[in-house]
Scaffold this motif. Sequence first.
Motif, short mmCIF file in Angstrom:
data_model
loop_
_atom_site.label_atom_id
_atom_site.label_comp_id
_atom_site.label_asym_id
_atom_site.label_seq_id
_atom_site.Cartn_x
_atom_site.Cartn_y
_atom_site.Cartn_z
N ALA A 335 0.84 -1.20 0.00
CA ALA A 335 0.00 0.00 0.00
C ALA A 335 0.87 1.25 0.00
CB ALA A 335 -0.92 0.00 1.22
N ALA A 346 -3.67 5.16 -6.19
CA ALA A 346 -3.80 4.27 -5.04
C ALA A 346 -5.16 4.45 -4.37
CB ALA A 346 -2.68 4.55 -4.04
N VAL A 351 -7.05 1.89 -1.82
CA VAL A 351 -6.12 1.99 -0.69
C VAL A 351 -6.56 3.17 0.17
CG1 VAL A 351 -3.75 2.42 -0.02
CG2 VAL A 351 -4.23 1.08 -2.06
N THR A 353 -5.62 5.82 1.79
CA THR A 353 -4.31 6.49 1.82
C THR A 353 -4.03 7.14 3.17
OG1 THR A 353 -5.33 8.40 0.82
CG2 THR A 353 -4.16 6.92 -0.64
#
Lengths: 484, 307
Positions: A335, A346, A351, A353
Amino acid sequence: MTAGVTAPKVPSAAKLRKRSWYQQPRWHRLFALVVTALVLAQVTGAQGTRGDLFAALEENFSGGAVWGWLGLAVAIWLVREFAHELLGRYTSRVKEEAGRPAERPGDLTPSGGFSPAAAPVWLPALLARTVRFVTDVVRGQRLYRWGSMAALLGLLIVLPLMVSTFWQQVMVDQIGMFVLVAIGLNVVVGWAGMLDLGFIAFFAIGAYSSAFWTGGLPVEPPVELNNFLVIPIAVLTCLVAGVLLGAPTLRLRGDYLAIVTLGFHEIVYLTAKNWTEFTGGSRGAPQLDRFSVDLGFWSYEWELDPRPYYWLQLAFVVVVLLLFVRLEHSRVGRAWTAIREDEVAAAATGVDTVRFKLLAFAIGASTSGIAGVIYASKLGFINPEMFVLLLSVLALSYVVFGGMGSIPGVLIGTAVLVWLPEYLRDTVDPQDRYMYLGGLLVVMMIYRPQGLLPSRRRQRELRMAEEGSGSADALGARPGGAQA
Amino acid sequence: MSLSDIWDVLVLGVVLGSLYAVIAIGYTLVYGVLQLLNFAHSEVFMAGGFGGVIALTIFEPATDPSGLQSALYVLLGILGGALLGGLVAFGLEKGAYRPLRRRHASRLIFLITAIGASFFLYNLAGKMFGRYPMPMPTMYENKQVFEVFGTSVNVTQLLIVVAAVLMLLTVDFVVNRTKMGSGIRAVAQDPEVASLMGVDIDKVVSRTFVLGGVMGGVAGFLFGTNLQVEYTMGFLPGITAFAAAVLGGIGNVRGAMLGGLTLGVVEAFTVEWFGDAWRYAGAFAVLVLVLMFRPTGILGERVGRTA
């Protein structure tokens, strides 16, 4: 359009391209070399003296040294400008020869045999090919990885027995500490791609929590603890501090994050310095407990001798490294890679973040906290001046110098950059040490920006960024305006 | 705290803030064209201080200068600061940043280079001119010029504010009204398109550095007249000015001016209320608070790219 208007007269392309002899780029290069020589004459020259502003300048520009430097500059320029083709032909031949593959030792024979006349070509090539051949063979062995790790660890264990007390102190008080800090910072900068200019703040928090829980600060802790028990507490404290700093600031872009972390450091430092009732102010904590084990049947206390501390540190580093190596290729590590390479993509792929960035911050911070505890108890005292902003900046340069994201790189980079000023203590004027360090950083970034031992992935990212696709860090757009 | 006390602090704050504003411009201009946090700008500032000292040492001021003489010396100092500041900034760009730009290096590489260059430059200055604080030669009698609501303003303070305001106006004019300024703005918005439109990017970047360097150099000289010149003098004002640039919205010239003034005033009040020890804490606390609610600074993103 009326007939009277004619097109403006355009000079021909050849004329535009034409340059007079003095406009040739080679004169620029000569000029640059001469300036470099003059600067080097300063760098290696005499120190300034009090009361006379120009004493050092006069001395450095009147002696023979400046002529030596200038001569060297001109010589380099002459070789570069007028023997350029010759050199190029030679290096390309060496490269061609060195590029030949070798399956068996017999293949190492140079293509033209061992003729003495061609020795300048095949000798360096043979050397390079042999090294490559041997490393390939060694790497092919199944035991290579574990064997080399074990050998390295063994070397590191016996290393302090072979060096003087001064270097033992350096290894423990500086290299060991900063290696742990750099490993932590590597998580934030190298893996998650965030810029942290205030990382030593967590180191300080670790050290101060150690001082607090062992009763070294003016305030009484609820219970006085052994240093080993303080470590989890310090880790937790740094974790919380990391989250507290990260939660409101992680939505900031790279540069803003940098200045906020810098501010965070400054605030932690000033608090340590000025909150006298709690931290002891600029006097700090003058007397701290050392590490000790008391199991009833066996007890041991780490004393003034640096070596036991070194082995303790080494143990911590190894444990942390084992954990981090696992982490790097786990879901979390992947990740981070995704965030670093393209944060928007991402996030779009699912993901979380912010959560992972926060995690990186917290993990990095807690590693630094462990280092802080060991540091405080090793030195036996702490004060705010041990945690100045300069160290945060230096820590960042250790990570980048070694090769961001690569654990061996970070270890080597930290060791080299911490070792260098101590080494220079004897070879140059000690006051100049950081000048050489700064110069080394600049030269390194210009000629080897990927660091000493870059990770393969980071290297590829940097190369791709140089070619114009993607950015190698989560700092936003790359510096623009580049026209080769 | 009475009203006249507030004025006292405010005058100090404005003097400090106008210096920060001038330094912050150097950061913000370079950030605009390169997206680079030019850490070494604090050393440009330091070089300016030394430039002033050097110029004034060469042309030794008379023992008791007055009137026209004083003005001449001040001008000389400003010139010296501007010259050396601009020179260092120019050399920095040529020597350290241009090779990186050629290779499209990533931003962290630029940052570490800037840090390295900063270490190198301030230690080199310490080596060349000695590692001790030196006062600026006396150029004028530092007497009171006038009073604002009972607070006296002396010559140095007036000089700093006037010079800073003049420089800020000049920069604003240069950036917004001249051909060079439109080049700078074009490169800041989109370097690729700018180069397609015939903007010589290398030249623009170089000139931006020189412009910022001249500002920083003069600020260094002014700072030196107020306090003293030392090889480490750049670091803390540099960091604060950097914070000021970020506070105003980095890349935004007017934002830098606003941020500089704000942080100067905040710093003065912090010192007044919490003591000198907390000097730099107030500025950073304000910075963090502002950024929490306005993540791109007071005046926000510069027009054009949202990187």
